[in-house]
Scaffold this active site. Structure first.
Site, short mmCIF file in Angstrom:
data_model
loop_
_atom_site.label_atom_id
_atom_site.label_comp_id
_atom_site.label_asym_id
_atom_site.label_seq_id
_atom_site.Cartn_x
_atom_site.Cartn_y
_atom_site.Cartn_z
N LYS A 1 0.82 -1.21 0.00
CA LYS A 1 0.00 0.00 0.00
C LYS A 1 0.86 1.26 0.00
CE LYS A 1 -3.97 -1.73 2.64
NZ LYS A 1 -4.82 -1.47 3.83
N GLU B 1 -12.38 2.79 9.98
CA GLU B 1 -12.56 1.62 9.13
C GLU B 1 -11.81 0.43 9.73
OE1 GLU B 1 -11.35 2.62 5.12
OE2 GLU B 1 -13.28 3.59 4.77
N GLU C 1 -7.97 2.36 8.68
CA GLU C 1 -7.66 3.77 8.58
C GLU C 1 -8.82 4.59 9.14
OE1 GLU C 1 -7.40 5.39 4.61
OE2 GLU C 1 -8.84 3.97 3.83
N ARG D 1 -13.50 12.92 7.43
CA ARG D 1 -14.44 13.69 6.58
C ARG D 1 -15.78 12.98 6.58
NH1 ARG D 1 -14.61 9.87 2.58
NH2 ARG D 1 -12.65 8.82 2.17
#
Lengths: 70, 447
Positions: free
Chosen positions: B157, B274, B287, B291
């Site tokens: 990632k 998450e 993560e 927002r």
């Protein structure tokens, strides 16, 4: 001469070949971004790269020539 | 607040405009040349063109956006999702201009924006994280050594990544070696840093997240979970709440952990934690999204709350409107992201939408970005609309959604609506038995 054509409108994210490189059929030569999706462009033919028509960041339309092979 | 600038486009801009108007707040839309005829431009109180179609020539131009915000004397700026929503420098520039940034503190955005730093922060707070590298790396030797130590498959990632971009599953050392340089190049191109990290790939995982909300008075609440496991290319396509997989005990543990994570960074405004969940309901922090998220309407349908309104209230220093004990979940909600893409190859399908009509009935909510006659350009993401369906039970929602897509009329461009028919009639989906590999395992899409 054989031309590698863009199959859709998008922005050039990466060019993976340089003039003089030998490419094989199915090899990824460019990475486009369209609608936030990465779309690899593969060469349909084998040949030697003689001209690269685009730069990273360019916007291309469907049908535009990306790379020319000999 | 009397006037808010929306630094975004499409359906989320329209979504924010609608709440502002309900609250009696004037709106200022900023748009690119490609969006001049868009719905959100028509619906805003005021609208200004800020540049050419590419996002770096319009929607990412902080100076131009701030110039208009100051000229129009707005009280706040709502960043929506994507673009500048998780850009700490943007949030700082807004604050520096004396305007309220409708979102968390820039420091929190910065802290959570780096996957490695956020992992470390969560570990320190006692939140379980996916086994993976402690630090980022930019050499294949290091990445290979790490992958070997935790065992394949692994996920490679981008440290600054998100939205499924810059993530590659590697089955073995050869695959890692093959993907390493290209992932670094993409990380650099998209996120400005070529740092990547290696994480253990969890088989048959589910992606479940918890909506949290914090205010400036020390209160943080959760608004239940969303199961976002139906994904294509690591991007969510269908989201639902409640999760059909988690037990009541599993949910409670996840809410507590999400609140613990949010408290660790003194979180303010809307955020999402998450998690990746294995078959035994063990879950790990993936993560934190600092927002409002695309899938927030699912939470709005089960709670009856308006999260954009909450964002505005919290941003102007008000207390959260409800205490945790007053927040209830009712029924079942499923969101479908309607994309302009070929239903078989899943390649983008820009063009003119000749016709876009749907049947509105009880429990159906459509958040559109486009209308009949709109042009979908190649410059932005392919989402045309979100279709969110609520039922008393999960089965009710599935039946209603099937009816909705049966009656949906969209002509002129290709869309992924046919995929939703397939998902809705799939027996495993109907049982709630699916993981993030569902679409590839079912061969609905290529891996």
């Amino acid at each position: 001469m054989k031309e590698i054509i863009s199959s859709m409108a998008g922005t050039v994210l990466n060019v993976m070949v340089e003039a003089g490189d030998e490419v094989t059929a199915g090899q990824e030569v460019c990475m486009l971004e369209s609608m936030k999706m990465e779309i690899p462009v593969e060469s349909q033919d084998a040949g030697k790269v003689v001209d690269i028509k685009v730069n990273i960041g360019d916007f291309v339309n469907e049908g535009d020539v990306l790379v020319v092979l000999e | 607040m009397q006037k808010i600038l929306i630094a975004n486009r499409g359906e989320i801009a329209l979504r924010i405009i609608n709440t502002c108007h309900e609250m009696g707040i004037e709106t200022v839309a900023v748009y690119s040349e490609a969006d001049k005829d868009s719905l959100f431009v028509k619906k805003a109180t005021y609208a200004f063109c800020i540049g050419e179609a590419p996002v770096n020539k319009s929607y990412l131009k902080t100076d131009v956006i701030l110039e208009i915000a100051k000229k129009e004397a707005v009280d706040g700026i709502h960043p929506g999702y994507g673009f500048n929503s998780e850009n700490a420098d943007f949030a700082r520039a807004v604050k520096k201009a004396g305007i309220i940034f409708i979102g968390p503190d820039p420091e929190t955005i910065e802290l959570m924006g780096d996957k490695i730093v956020s992992r470390r922060t969560m570990m320190a707070a006692g939140v379980p994280v996916v086994p993976g590298s402690e630090d980022g790396t930019s050499t294949i030797e290091e990445a290979s050594k790490l992958a070997e130590s935790m065992g394949y498959p692994v996920m490679l990632k981008a440290s600054g990544g998100g939205g499924g971009i810059g993530m590659v599953r590697c089955e073995n050392e050869q695959a890692l070696a093959k993907s390493f340089e290209s992932t670094k190049a993409r990380a650099k191109a998209y996120f400005g840093s070529d740092e990547v990290f290696v994480e253990k790939y969890i088989e048959n995982a589910r992606h479940v997240e918890v909506q949290i909300f914090g205010d400036h008075h020390g209160q943080i609440v959760h608004l239940f979970e969303r199961d976002c496991s139906i994904q294509r290319r690591h991007q969510k396509v269908v989201e639902e709440s409640p999760s059909p997989f988690l037990s009541e005990n599993g949910k409670r543990k996840m809410y507590d952990t999400a609140l613990q994570a949010a408290a660790a960074v003194n979180y303010k405004n809307a955020g999402t934690i998450e998690f990746i969940v294995d078959e035994k309901e063990n879950f790990y922090f993936l993560e934190m999204n600092t927002r409002l998220q695309v899938e927030h309407p699912v939470t709005e349908q089960i709670t009856g709350l308006d999260l954009v309104k909450w964002q505005i209230l919290v941003a102007q220093d008000e207390k959260l409107p409800l205490l945790q004990t007053d927040i209830k979940s009712s029924g079942h909600s499923i969101e479908f992201r309607l994309y302009a893409e070929d239903p078989i190859s899943f390649l983008p399908s820009p063009g003119k939408i000749e016709l876009f009509e749907w049947n509105s009935f009880h429990g159906v909510r459509v958040d559109p970005g486009y209308e009949s006659g709109s042009i979908v350009t190649p410059f932005y993401d392919p989402m045309i609309a979100k279709c969110i369906i609520h039922g008393e039970t999960r089965n009710d929602a599935i039946v209603k959604a099937s009816e909705f897509f049966n009656e949906l009329k969209i002509e002129g461009i290709k869309t992924n609506a046919p995929l939703f028919y397939e998902i809705l009639k799939d027996p495993e989906f109907q049982k709630g038995n699916y993981s993030t590999s569902f679409l590839t395992q079912k061969s609905f899409i290529a891996d």
